[in-house]
Write an enzyme that holds these catalytic residues in place. Sequence first.
Site, PDB file in Angstrom:
ATOM      1  N   CYS A 358       0.880  -1.166   0.042  1.00 58.17           N
ATOM      2  CA  CYS A 358       0.057  -0.117  -0.012  1.00 58.17           C
ATOM      3  C   CYS A 358       0.913   1.286   0.051  1.00 58.17           C
ATOM      4  O   CYS A 358       0.445   2.201  -0.626  1.00 58.17           O
ATOM      5  CB  CYS A 358      -1.106   0.057   1.114  1.00 58.17           C
ATOM      6  SG  CYS A 358      -0.844  -1.190   2.294  1.00 58.17           S
ATOM      7  N   ARG A 387       7.188 -11.509   4.926  1.00 52.68           N
ATOM      8  CA  ARG A 387       6.759 -11.199   6.404  1.00 52.68           C
ATOM      9  C   ARG A 387       7.559 -12.159   7.092  1.00 52.68           C
ATOM     10  O   ARG A 387       7.669 -13.236   7.004  1.00 52.68           O
ATOM     11  CB  ARG A 387       5.356 -11.324   6.796  1.00 52.68           C
ATOM     12  CG  ARG A 387       4.468 -10.052   5.809  1.00 52.68           C
ATOM     13  CD  ARG A 387       3.032 -10.164   6.069  1.00 52.68           C
ATOM     14  NE  ARG A 387       2.399  -9.233   5.078  1.00 52.68           N
ATOM     15  CZ  ARG A 387       1.051  -9.052   5.012  1.00 52.68           C
ATOM     16  NH1 ARG A 387       0.216  -9.904   5.894  1.00 52.68           N
ATOM     17  NH2 ARG A 387       0.478  -8.109   4.175  1.00 52.68           N
ATOM     18  N   GLN A 405       0.549 -11.060  -2.929  1.00 55.33           N
ATOM     19  CA  GLN A 405      -0.706 -10.367  -2.963  1.00 55.33           C
ATOM     20  C   GLN A 405      -1.285 -10.046  -4.460  1.00 55.33           C
ATOM     21  O   GLN A 405      -0.510  -9.440  -5.027  1.00 55.33           O
ATOM     22  CB  GLN A 405      -0.950  -9.483  -2.114  1.00 55.33           C
ATOM     23  CG  GLN A 405      -0.347  -9.939  -0.513  1.00 55.33           C
ATOM     24  CD  GLN A 405      -0.605  -8.713   0.318  1.00 55.33           C
ATOM     25  OE1 GLN A 405       0.163  -7.381   0.052  1.00 55.33           O
ATOM     26  NE2 GLN A 405      -1.323  -8.803   1.506  1.00 55.33           N
ATOM     27  N   ASP A 407      -3.122  -7.705  -4.927  1.00 58.59           N
ATOM     28  CA  ASP A 407      -3.526  -6.477  -4.055  1.00 58.59           C
ATOM     29  C   ASP A 407      -3.885  -5.229  -5.015  1.00 58.59           C
ATOM     30  O   ASP A 407      -3.173  -4.952  -6.026  1.00 58.59           O
ATOM     31  CB  ASP A 407      -2.091  -5.935  -3.445  1.00 58.59           C
ATOM     32  CG  ASP A 407      -2.281  -5.139  -2.019  1.00 58.59           C
ATOM     33  OD1 ASP A 407      -3.515  -5.114  -1.877  1.00 58.59           O
ATOM     34  OD2 ASP A 407      -1.071  -5.116  -1.371  1.00 58.59           O
ATOM     35  N   HIS A 409      -5.550  -1.164  -4.586  1.00 50.50           N
ATOM     36  CA  HIS A 409      -5.853  -0.205  -3.585  1.00 50.50           C
ATOM     37  C   HIS A 409      -6.836   0.800  -4.445  1.00 50.50           C
ATOM     38  O   HIS A 409      -6.387   1.333  -5.285  1.00 50.50           O
ATOM     39  CB  HIS A 409      -4.960   0.602  -3.007  1.00 50.50           C
ATOM     40  CG  HIS A 409      -3.980  -0.560  -2.054  1.00 50.50           C
ATOM     41  ND1 HIS A 409      -2.837  -0.879  -2.608  1.00 50.50           N
ATOM     42  CD2 HIS A 409      -4.161  -0.722  -0.651  1.00 50.50           C
ATOM     43  CE1 HIS A 409      -2.435  -1.968  -1.693  1.00 50.50           C
ATOM     44  NE2 HIS A 409      -3.046  -1.712  -0.369  1.00 50.50           N
ATOM     45  N   LYS A 492     -14.107  -3.620   8.122  1.00 53.28           N
ATOM     46  CA  LYS A 492     -13.706  -4.520   6.736  1.00 53.28           C
ATOM     47  C   LYS A 492     -14.875  -5.476   6.600  1.00 53.28           C
ATOM     48  O   LYS A 492     -15.522  -6.033   7.558  1.00 53.28           O
ATOM     49  CB  LYS A 492     -12.505  -5.148   6.823  1.00 53.28           C
ATOM     50  CG  LYS A 492     -12.264  -6.419   7.874  1.00 53.28           C
ATOM     51  CD  LYS A 492     -10.989  -7.137   7.863  1.00 53.28           C
ATOM     52  CE  LYS A 492     -10.835  -7.853   8.845  1.00 53.28           C
ATOM     53  NZ  LYS A 492      -9.564  -8.532   9.018  1.00 53.28           N
ATOM     54  N   HIS A 538      -8.277  -1.153   0.769  1.00 60.10           N
ATOM     55  CA  HIS A 538      -7.592  -2.277   0.592  1.00 60.10           C
ATOM     56  C   HIS A 538      -8.394  -3.386   0.107  1.00 60.10           C
ATOM     57  O   HIS A 538      -9.314  -3.580   0.793  1.00 60.10           O
ATOM     58  CB  HIS A 538      -6.749  -2.698   1.655  1.00 60.10           C
ATOM     59  CG  HIS A 538      -6.006  -1.518   2.454  1.00 60.10           C
ATOM     60  ND1 HIS A 538      -4.766  -1.647   2.316  1.00 60.10           N
ATOM     61  CD2 HIS A 538      -6.499  -0.522   3.102  1.00 60.10           C
ATOM     62  CE1 HIS A 538      -4.304  -0.614   3.086  1.00 60.10           C
ATOM     63  NE2 HIS A 538      -5.284   0.297   3.583  1.00 60.10           N
TER      64      HIS A 538
END
Length: 665
Positions: A358, A387, A405, A407, A409, A492, A538
């Site tokens: 992000c 991670r 991911q 991912d 945004h 979320k 997200h």
Amino acid sequence: MIKITLDGSQVEVEAGSTGFKLFSDKRIVALKVNGELKDLAHEVADSDVVEGVSIDSQDGLNILRHSTAHVLAQAVQNINPEAKLGIGPPIKDGFYYDFDVESPFTPEDLKALEKEMDRIIRSGQRFLRRVTNDQDAAIELSNEPYKLELIGLKSGNADVGEAAAEVGAGELTIYDNFDVQADKVVWKDLCRGPHLPNTRMIGNGFSLTRVAAAYWRGNENNKQLQRIYGTAWPTKDELKAYQLQMEEAAKRDHRRLGAELDLFSFPEEIGSGLAVFHPKGGVIRRVMEDYSRKRHDESGYEFVYSPHVTKANLFETSGHLEWYAEGMFPPLQLDEERDEEGNIKRQAQDYYLKPMNCPFHCLIYKSQARSYRDLPLRLFEFGTVYRYEKSGVLHGITRARGFTQDDAHLYVARESIRSELTNVLNFVLDLLRDYGLTDFYLELSTKEEGNPKFVGSDDIWIEATSTLESVAKESGLELVPDPGGAAFYGPKISVQAKDAIGRTWQMSTIQLDFNLPERFDLEYTAPDGTKQRPVMIHRALFGSIERFFGVLTEHYAGHFPPWLAPIQVVGIPIADEFSEYLHEIASELRKAGVRIQIDDSDERMQKKIRNHTLAKVPYQLIAGAEDKANNAVSFRFRDGSQINGVPKAEAIARILKDIAERVQV
RNA sequence: GCCGACCUGGCGCAAUUGGUAGCGCAUCGCACUUGUAAUGCGAGGGUUAGGGGUUCGAGUCCCCUGGUCGGCUCCA
């Protein structure tokens, strides 16, 4: 006589009647009186609404399992009187009981314990409820420090969590195990109940499954107790069915299938939690990604890329270093220079592997002045992140230290949150269905009231939460509240998907964020010329590609549908001379993009069928003299079924259609 | 990270009380040319995860490191 409602009808019974009197059916093991579970020995009162609780109902199973846990605890203390009791609640499919013992239990101990449990069960002990109070219980249980702690907690009105089974709301009670033959109480435990009337009802449908350590009261800082897990069912047959089901689940384990089907591996040389994808796994992954890209492209997403490392500064701005530094790989220190005396001439720079994408996307947003006309801005990336997961939590490809991911945004104006969320949710559900998951429910994670860690004004939380909720409801799916489950920066929705054997997986998350736009000082110019702050959404559909890969592997048990299968078709000639004929068909299919191989090896045909069936190839095309003469082929499928003499053109058309429509065969 | 169990050729397993590593599949070679889940014969491949220790002798016992598994805790 008193009047009660018994299983829905009004009846008159003698005052002081117990469940034993009301129900003759042996499967009724407890009562539900005015909605509360009670022992069969409970005496009903005038105007009570009474139902029987059958051993095979969910309540009944919990009672059975909890009672089995008591028998386990008794067995442990019979064998080792020094063992101190923790808690022993029922859980899904079974129970556990925690003990503080000098040395951990071994598998041999479990066998001995099962034997002792069996003896206790056969001895037909009665479970007798006895009301007590804090003072008396404290004296009686002075040898049980953990129970004493629970009594203390309860009187302090603290949340006792899973210990509710021992000291839940209401009066404090102890259950005595009364051995009729010995005519005495042989064991007792602090417990809310209810219990089976008699240990004999446990029968032989139980089994101890494993031992593990568990922190007392679930807190990492507390002592670890030794936990024994078990499973219990009303009958031996149900136990066996459960054990069979466990074996089936084990066969689908993506770690096992990943090796068997040659999809991926975790070479020790690379490090824990870091996978390499083999060619076959690579095909599946690429197809998954390609299809996802196509759908994102069609849905107004723009594709971006960002580097894997960045200076610390970026994660200071985003707050990740402040909040999640422990979960990040330690920094690489670069560029430090020293003079002869060892004094620093040039300060080192810390670079971090990115744990999230992000912040990069925020920088892309910031790369130019944004107008309301640019919104919603949807930035998508297959972003690989790292991670530093604790070693004990790694689990194949579903919980790794490096993963990618899917991912995106979305930067949106506050007034268009609703329409964007609706879009995203529909998009997510649609796409998941395309990959073969069809059974969903949603979870709405909201703010914990009164906790100061949550950022953003109350009114935007209220607005955003109610928007999420109404969007979720419009989807028509079941919505499960998760109060207090929101991240500090926004509420979320998460999509939970059920797989082929009924397990639920948390798949996609759609997360509102009021924090990062603030931290990165993101703005856009509104129609009226004022500067406004966008809200960020997200969202990841797969969570991570690897994880989704793992879930699909288990969902399909390795039988990937043709569109995903690494090898879609294998041609098996009956004898060498028919190989060329199959190669002709193969080249046609290959031109149409089909992944086909002809097995020309000198194995026996039967062996080839076996090999490719075990490799879970969706279509085997077999051809011999008969087929060639008729310009046909014979299909064989993974389940062993077959269709012989299919005209070549028809066979090709069928394969192409199945792939294009992403059906399972 | 914590507790426990485990790590033997590519994979799955075996090796009596510590006594000098074996089997199946796979791989390679040769023969066989076959109609729906394992053709036959032969060959190669392991300093037993890595390191250290005890011992006349260690795959077996002890310690350290790495990895795996089952839980606990965690999952932005």
